[in-house]
Design an enzyme around this catalytic site. Structure first.
Site, PDB file in Angstrom:
ATOM      1  N   TYR A  40       0.856  -1.183   0.000  1.00  0.00           N
ATOM      2  CA  TYR A  40       0.000   0.000   0.000  1.00  0.00           C
ATOM      3  C   TYR A  40       0.890   1.229   0.000  1.00  0.00           C
ATOM      4  O   TYR A  40       1.829   1.321   0.795  1.00  0.00           O
ATOM      5  CB  TYR A  40      -0.890   0.002   1.249  1.00  0.00           C
ATOM      6  CG  TYR A  40      -1.791   1.219   1.371  1.00  0.00           C
ATOM      7  CD1 TYR A  40      -2.884   1.388   0.515  1.00  0.00           C
ATOM      8  CD2 TYR A  40      -1.554   2.195   2.344  1.00  0.00           C
ATOM      9  CE1 TYR A  40      -3.715   2.502   0.636  1.00  0.00           C
ATOM     10  CE2 TYR A  40      -2.384   3.305   2.470  1.00  0.00           C
ATOM     11  CZ  TYR A  40      -3.466   3.452   1.610  1.00  0.00           C
ATOM     12  OH  TYR A  40      -4.286   4.546   1.731  1.00  0.00           O
ATOM     13  N   ASP A  46       9.515   2.875  -0.551  1.00  0.00           N
ATOM     14  CA  ASP A  46       8.482   3.558   0.221  1.00  0.00           C
ATOM     15  C   ASP A  46       8.723   3.219   1.692  1.00  0.00           C
ATOM     16  O   ASP A  46       8.294   2.181   2.185  1.00  0.00           O
ATOM     17  CB  ASP A  46       7.090   3.117  -0.240  1.00  0.00           C
ATOM     18  CG  ASP A  46       5.992   3.830   0.545  1.00  0.00           C
ATOM     19  OD1 ASP A  46       6.322   4.638   1.443  1.00  0.00           O
ATOM     20  OD2 ASP A  46       4.805   3.574   0.255  1.00  0.00           O
ATOM     21  N   LYS A  82       4.661   9.164   8.494  1.00  0.00           N
ATOM     22  CA  LYS A  82       4.491   8.570   9.823  1.00  0.00           C
ATOM     23  C   LYS A  82       5.522   9.113  10.829  1.00  0.00           C
ATOM     24  O   LYS A  82       5.387  10.240  11.266  1.00  0.00           O
ATOM     25  CB  LYS A  82       4.480   7.043   9.715  1.00  0.00           C
ATOM     26  CG  LYS A  82       3.279   6.620   8.839  1.00  0.00           C
ATOM     27  CD  LYS A  82       2.878   5.173   8.878  1.00  0.00           C
ATOM     28  CE  LYS A  82       1.526   5.030   8.185  1.00  0.00           C
ATOM     29  NZ  LYS A  82       1.520   4.211   6.994  1.00  0.00           N
TER      30      LYS A  82
END
Ligand SMILES: *Cc1c(COP(=O)(O)O)cnc(C)c1O
Length: 437
Positions: free
Chosen positions: A150, A245, A273
């Site tokens: 994702y 990522d 994050k």
């Protein structure tokens, strides 16, 4: 369900009903609705260290950590001080502020291949922009992603995606025209042959390969053997951009992310994050040769009203600086406690006669309810999600908050203690009794 004690849910139910009347599903991100696990989602009112409290005054040991950012735990004092200090000087200017270069310097110190970095406000923006940049740099159209990974909710990346998309069991998303994803190649993870075939079939047309170097979004799934090394070799040979990522893994599996852990240099790195310390931040960076294509230096356009926001930069700086200064203690501690926890829960499953495959890299981990091994989306999807749901509800009733889906990673923070871990294993022993069903 034999798992006592049970939690009160009256206030959370009232809050959910109110939210549902105005917000789709009552939530601002789908998995929060507990669709895959059932039960009443607690409405959280407070957090401190490893613990959170809901509107019914239930207390939980938290292994969600806001889905990854809170590696220092909830309401870490020096992070709060930094946010309050910044807020007192004004919350946003739409002009440059000194803290942006401070966070850039910290990001560059963590990821040595980065010479320049651009801040955005979410991981979604970071990956979307990195892909636009890779296409601008290579002047090619196709992108390779992997099933179960994702990378946020940009149109071109919502193909066989992990996280909530996998949890809801939908292949992609409505509202994304086929034409928008015609250049997205979704390949099985941990399968180098599939990557070689794609590069043969689309010779000189693949702009980039984007990968979660430790997948967190189909649950925790690391690369096998030399998978990442092979991705690096192929992309280099084919002059395609390799994007790591590291929105989840950056500052998580090591201070310098998966690229430090495995000693591999991607061309572009996306972050999010932890780099925002609990506030909305994303970032993408790489060598100047590529990054200089970003506007205003170059022709690749990308902008943001709140990009580099002073509160977000302050929270990010306080968090990352703390990690840099204490990395020699923090990462070994995370490793040790996570290992104890994952092993203890696996033993509780074994005692209860429940089949489990535990995957872990540092302080990110998943207990898959399958014999395993879990190495890709196909093997992850063999998990018994009914059993996971029973385990999840049992843990919640016993004061432990896990990600509400089989296909998400759980996180331990530097604020967790040995006692937290022991308490969690004791909760797992009670919860596992109800799992076999
Ligand atoms: C969370 C995540 C994203 C998306 O970040 P948002 O801030 O939710 O947009 C992208 N990539 C990975 C690997 C993630 O874990």
């Amino acid at each position: 369900m034999p798992s006592t004690p049970s939690r009160k849910t009256e206030q959370s139910r009232r809050l959910r009903e109110r939210a549902e009347s105005m917000i789709p599903g009552g939530v601002n991100s789908p998995v929060r609705a507990f669709g895959a696990v059932g039960g009443e989602p607690p409405f959280i009112v407070r957090g401190k260290g490893s613990r959170i409290w809901d509107a019914d005054e239930n207390e939980f040991i938290d292994y969600l950590g806001s889905w990854g950012p809170l590696i220092l735990g909830h309401a870490a004092e020096h992070v709060l001080d930094a946010i309050v200090g910044a807020a007192c000087n004004g919350t946003s200017f739409g002009a440059s502020t000194p803290a942006e270069a401070d966070l850039a310097e910290l990001a560059i110190s963590a990821f040595p291949h980065i010479q320049k970095v651009r801040f955005v406000s979410s991981g979604t923006e970071a990956t979307m922009s990195a892909i636009r940049l890779a296409r601008a740099y290579t002047k090619r159209k196709y992108i390779v992603k992997f099933e179960g990974c994702y990378h946020g909710h940009a149109d071109a990346l919502l193909v066989k995606a992990g996280s909530g998309v996998a949890t809801l069991g939908i292949p992609g998303s409505a509202g994304v025209p086929e034409e928008f994803i015609q250049f997205t190649l979704a390949l099985p993870f941990n399968n180098i042959t599939a990557v070689e075939h794609a590069f043969q079939r689309f010779k000189h047309q693949i702009a980039c390969v984007i990968v979660e170097p430790v997948v967190g979004n189909m649950g925790c799934v690391p690369g096998v053997d030399d998978y990442l090394v092979a991705l690096r070799m192929i992309t280099e040979r084919e002059k395609a951009v390799l994007i790591f990522d590291e929105v989840m893994t950056g500052f998580r599996v090591a201070f310098g992310g998966a690229q430090e852990l495995y000693n591999i240099r991607p061309d572009l790195t996306t972050m999010g994050k932890i780099i925002g310390g609990g506030l909305p931040v994303g970032a993408y960076g790489g060598p100047s040769e590529i990054m200089n294509l970003v506007a205003p230096l170059g022709p690749m356009y990308q902008a943001g009203t709140l990009s580099g926001n002073p509160l977000a930069m302050a929270a990010g700086c306080a968090t990352v600086k703390y990690l840099r200064e204490h990395k020699e203690e923090i990462y070994p501690k995370l490793e040790k406690l996570s290992e104890q926890l994952v092993r203890g829960v696996a033993a509780a499953a074994k005692d209860a006669g429940v089949t489990l495959c535990a995957n872990r890299v540092g302080s990110m981990f998943t207990w898959f309810f399958t014999a395993g091994p879990v190495t890709d989306w196909e093997s992850a999807a063999r998990s018994n999600t009914e059993q996971f749901a029973r385990f999840f509800r049992g843990m919640l009733d016993n004061g432990v908050y896990l990600p509400p889906s089989q296909y998400e990673a759980a996180f331990l923070s530097a604020a967790h203690s040995e006692e937290d871990v022991q308490e969690t294993i004791a909760a797992a022993k009670r919860a596992m009794a109800a799992v076999r069903g």
